[in-house]
Write an enzyme that holds these catalytic residues in place. Structure first.
Site, PDB file in Angstrom:
ATOM      1  N   ARG A 217      36.853  34.923  28.010  1.00 14.29           N
ATOM      2  CA  ARG A 217      37.897  33.881  27.901  1.00 14.29           C
ATOM      3  C   ARG A 217      37.790  33.203  26.548  1.00 14.29           C
ATOM      4  O   ARG A 217      38.788  32.923  25.889  1.00 14.29           O
ATOM      5  CB  ARG A 217      37.715  32.843  29.015  1.00 14.29           C
ATOM      6  CG  ARG A 217      37.897  33.423  30.397  1.00 14.29           C
ATOM      7  CD  ARG A 217      37.685  32.353  31.467  1.00 14.29           C
ATOM      8  NE  ARG A 217      37.668  32.970  32.776  1.00 14.29           N
ATOM      9  CZ  ARG A 217      36.653  32.893  33.635  1.00 14.29           C
ATOM     10  NH1 ARG A 217      35.578  32.184  33.355  1.00 14.29           N
ATOM     11  NH2 ARG A 217      36.730  33.503  34.787  1.00 14.29           N
ATOM     12  N   PHE A 233      46.940  37.693  37.468  1.00 16.24           N
ATOM     13  CA  PHE A 233      45.722  37.807  38.297  1.00 16.24           C
ATOM     14  C   PHE A 233      44.785  36.632  37.938  1.00 16.24           C
ATOM     15  O   PHE A 233      43.635  36.834  37.579  1.00 16.24           O
ATOM     16  CB  PHE A 233      45.000  39.129  38.037  1.00 16.24           C
ATOM     17  CG  PHE A 233      45.865  40.347  38.178  1.00 16.24           C
ATOM     18  CD1 PHE A 233      45.991  40.983  39.407  1.00 16.24           C
ATOM     19  CD2 PHE A 233      46.564  40.867  37.092  1.00 16.24           C
ATOM     20  CE1 PHE A 233      46.780  42.125  39.541  1.00 16.24           C
ATOM     21  CE2 PHE A 233      47.352  41.995  37.217  1.00 16.24           C
ATOM     22  CZ  PHE A 233      47.457  42.624  38.449  1.00 16.24           C
ATOM     23  N   ASP A 255      49.307  34.726  40.545  1.00 16.17           N
ATOM     24  CA  ASP A 255      48.366  35.344  41.482  1.00 16.17           C
ATOM     25  C   ASP A 255      49.110  35.567  42.791  1.00 16.17           C
ATOM     26  O   ASP A 255      50.053  34.848  43.117  1.00 16.17           O
ATOM     27  CB  ASP A 255      47.138  34.454  41.710  1.00 16.17           C
ATOM     28  CG  ASP A 255      45.934  35.255  42.203  1.00 16.17           C
ATOM     29  OD1 ASP A 255      45.002  35.488  41.423  1.00 16.17           O
ATOM     30  OD2 ASP A 255      45.942  35.676  43.385  1.00 16.17           O
ATOM     31  N   SER A 256      48.679  36.586  43.533  1.00 14.75           N
ATOM     32  CA  SER A 256      49.321  36.850  44.820  1.00 14.75           C
ATOM     33  C   SER A 256      48.802  35.894  45.892  1.00 14.75           C
ATOM     34  O   SER A 256      49.406  35.759  46.948  1.00 14.75           O
ATOM     35  CB  SER A 256      49.087  38.303  45.235  1.00 14.75           C
ATOM     36  OG  SER A 256      47.704  38.586  45.191  1.00 14.75           O
ATOM     37  N   ASP A 303      43.737  40.871  34.665  1.00 10.08           N
ATOM     38  CA  ASP A 303      42.384  40.966  35.220  1.00 10.08           C
ATOM     39  C   ASP A 303      42.479  41.309  36.710  1.00 10.08           C
ATOM     40  O   ASP A 303      42.167  40.487  37.568  1.00 10.08           O
ATOM     41  CB  ASP A 303      41.689  39.605  35.014  1.00 10.08           C
ATOM     42  CG  ASP A 303      40.241  39.625  35.462  1.00 10.08           C
ATOM     43  OD1 ASP A 303      39.680  40.723  35.678  1.00 10.08           O
ATOM     44  OD2 ASP A 303      39.667  38.532  35.601  1.00 10.08           O
ATOM     45  N   CYS A 343      37.239  45.811  36.234  1.00  8.24           N
ATOM     46  CA  CYS A 343      35.928  45.472  36.790  1.00  8.24           C
ATOM     47  C   CYS A 343      35.432  46.555  37.754  1.00  8.24           C
ATOM     48  O   CYS A 343      34.481  46.338  38.497  1.00  8.24           O
ATOM     49  CB  CYS A 343      35.964  44.099  37.464  1.00  8.24           C
ATOM     50  SG  CYS A 343      37.133  44.000  38.815  1.00  8.24           S
TER      51      CYS A 343
HETATM   52  N1  SAH Z   1      41.165  36.264  36.079  1.00 10.99           N
HETATM   53  C1  SAH Z   1      40.445  35.575  37.123  1.00 10.99           C
HETATM   54  C2  SAH Z   1      39.820  36.518  38.132  1.00 10.99           C
HETATM   55  C3  SAH Z   1      40.794  37.472  38.788  1.00 10.99           C
HETATM   56  S1  SAH Z   1      40.252  38.182  40.290  1.00 10.99           S
HETATM   57  C4  SAH Z   1      39.401  34.658  36.491  1.00 10.99           C
HETATM   58  O1  SAH Z   1      39.221  34.684  35.269  1.00 10.99           O
HETATM   59  O2  SAH Z   1      38.773  33.894  37.228  1.00 10.99           O
HETATM   60  C5  SAH Z   1      41.665  39.080  40.761  1.00 10.99           C
HETATM   61  C6  SAH Z   1      42.822  38.227  41.303  1.00 10.99           C
HETATM   62  O3  SAH Z   1      43.950  39.065  41.450  1.00 10.99           O
HETATM   63  C7  SAH Z   1      42.580  37.630  42.680  1.00 10.99           C
HETATM   64  O4  SAH Z   1      42.721  36.220  42.590  1.00 10.99           O
HETATM   65  C8  SAH Z   1      43.692  38.219  43.571  1.00 10.99           C
HETATM   66  O5  SAH Z   1      44.215  37.262  44.483  1.00 10.99           O
HETATM   67  C9  SAH Z   1      44.717  38.591  42.546  1.00 10.99           C
HETATM   68  N2  SAH Z   1      45.643  39.695  42.884  1.00 10.99           N
HETATM   69  C10 SAH Z   1      45.401  40.843  43.547  1.00 10.99           C
HETATM   70  N3  SAH Z   1      46.483  41.635  43.548  1.00 10.99           N
HETATM   71  C11 SAH Z   1      47.454  40.976  42.852  1.00 10.99           C
HETATM   72  C12 SAH Z   1      48.796  41.277  42.478  1.00 10.99           C
HETATM   73  N4  SAH Z   1      49.357  42.444  42.809  1.00 10.99           N
HETATM   74  N5  SAH Z   1      49.480  40.376  41.744  1.00 10.99           N
HETATM   75  C13 SAH Z   1      48.918  39.195  41.389  1.00 10.99           C
HETATM   76  N6  SAH Z   1      47.651  38.866  41.718  1.00 10.99           N
HETATM   77  C14 SAH Z   1      46.925  39.740  42.431  1.00 10.99           C
END
Ligand code: SAH
Length: 399
Positions: A217, A233, A255-256, A303, A343
């Site tokens: 970040r 995400f 986010d979903s 992410d 990841c």
């Molecule tokens: N970038 C974040 C961590 C992401 S973890 C950080 O820095 O803390 C992955 C995330 O993707 C989760 O919160 C999950 O709810 C979300 N997610 C999963 N599938 C998704 C989709 N199709 N669209 C949007 N978000 C999604």
């Protein structure tokens, strides 16, 4: 005390002698019957000379008769595995984190095998700890671990997170998060040099916060000043918050999960950037698919959760990464920045780069790599064990 002896097949000791900490079930020749999953045992190479009980000793650790990872080495000494042992290991791990991050007590304190505590994860949020035991052997030491954690940093509360699906591989049950020591408030507040965050230790994803992206970040921050940023995400908003604090003109968090977005919004308020923030609940792919090239974003961070949970999911996962990255690259104008993460441990670095190449071709963009990174330094990679590296992170620019 005498421990059960596990003997490897001929010529299987080489990797372990170089510092790898696992023996797989197909490499084990002999183990006593009736050993409980995760019981302590000693590991020996094949052909141990008779009459020399310690000859060739490889390591002392957890033996699991039904797991693919049959043996996890805790120590290369024939030492007692007791309270003092765990205190020593925890103290060693703590010293590194205190060196790495002298201004905060929020970090991954224990990163499993890399801290020679196989299957154990401990995240520290100041006075509160979030713990995962991902190996049956570690789970057996729950009480001793809680005591050792208490003696080492005197926390106010510890949450035991037994809700990780990988526990099933060790025959461990998935259970709801449990406060096993002291008390833990609904939201804990942590502070870094580049942002402050609320963390939900009990209800949050995994252990509550993605420490593994903290350095990434920061690496993205210089590209965000005066820019329009998409944190797709976003979970609790890590990338977007750091971007906003670095001077982004506007940040869209996607986010979903509704709970994730609520946390992200609370974090935007906490950091005084909520006026520049927008929160969208939905599918990041859908949003990107409808974004016009050169549309509202100059910087996009993606992410996604691990698409490949095992080797057999790889082909499908790689296609999914390719599609996602192509959509993101396609949405960026000339000069735009994509911060792309994967990841999935099973997607190695060459595969990740090849996927990005395919995405660029699909999006018909010329793309250059500004920086390639990995997981944060509080998730060190064990030199002898590539399994301990999982995060790939690229900062790319559209030309
Ligand atoms: N970038 C974040 C961590 C992401 S973890 C950080 O820095 O803390 C992955 C995330 O993707 C989760 O919160 C999950 O709810 C979300 N997610 C999963 N599938 C998704 C989709 N199709 N669209 C949007 N978000 C999604």
């Amino acid at each position: 005390m005498d421990y059960p002896r596990v003997i490897l097949k001929p010529k299987e000791e080489g990797r372990l002698q170089k510092g790898h900490l696992w023996a797989f079930s197909n490499e084990v020749a002999q183990a006593p019957a009736g050993v409980e999953p995760g019981a302590l045992a000693d590991l020996f190479p094949s052909g141990r000379p008779a009459g020399e009980p310690g000859a060739g000793f490889i390591g002392r650790g957890f033996y699991h008769p039904h797991s693919l990872i049959a043996f996890r080495i805790l120590s290369s000494q024939q030492e007692d595995i007791d309270d003092a042992f765990f205190r020593r290991r925890l103290t060693d791990a703590l010293m590194l984190r205190q060196q790495l991050y002298p201004d905060t007590s929020a970090y991954r304190w224990v990163f499993g095998e890399s801290d020679r505590l196989p299957g154990l994860v401990v995240d520290r949020y100041g006075d509160y700890l979030s713990v995962q035991a991902l190996a049956a052997g570690m789970e057996r030491f729950r009480d001793i671990l809680i005591r050792a954690l208490d003696q080492t940093v005197h926390p106010k509360g510890i949450v035991w997170r037994s809700d990780a699906p990988v526990r099933a591989l060790e025959g461990l049950k998935e259970e709801p998060p449990l406060v096993v020591f002291g008390e833990v408030p609904e939201r804990v507040h942590i502070m870094f040099e580049n942002g402050a965050f609320f963390v939900d230790l009990r209800g949050g994803q995994k252990t509550g916060f993605y420490f593994d992206q903290r350095d990434n970040r920061q690496a993205l921050a210089p590209f965000c000043k005066g820019k329009r940023v998409l944190d797709a995400f976003c979970y609790s908003g890590g990338f977007g918050i750091v971007a906003a604090r670095a001077g982004a003109k506007a940040v869209v968090f996607v986010d979903s999960s509704e709970a994730a977005l609520k946390l992200a919004e609370a974090n935007a308020e906490l950091n005084g950037v909520v006026e520049r923030s927008t929160f969208v609940q939905g599918d990041a792919l859908q949003l990107l698919a409808h974004e016009n090239p050169g549309g509202p974003f100059d910087v996009i961070a993606i992410d996604p959760p691990a698409y490949a949970r095992s080797k057999k999911h790889l082909p499908v996962a790689l296609k999914a990464y390719e599609k996602l990255n192509a959509l993101a690259l396609g949405a960026l104008p000339k000069g735009g920045i994509l911060a792309s993460s994967s990841c999935s441990h099973f997607v190695d670095r060459p595969m990740f780069l090849e996927t990005l190449r395919r995405s660029a071709r699909k999006a018909k963009k010329n793309v250059r790599i500004i920086e390639l990174r990995s997981q944060a330094k509080d998730h060190p990679v064990l030199l002898a064990m590539s399994e301990t590296e999982y995060l790939k992170f690229a900062i790319l620019q559209v030309q």
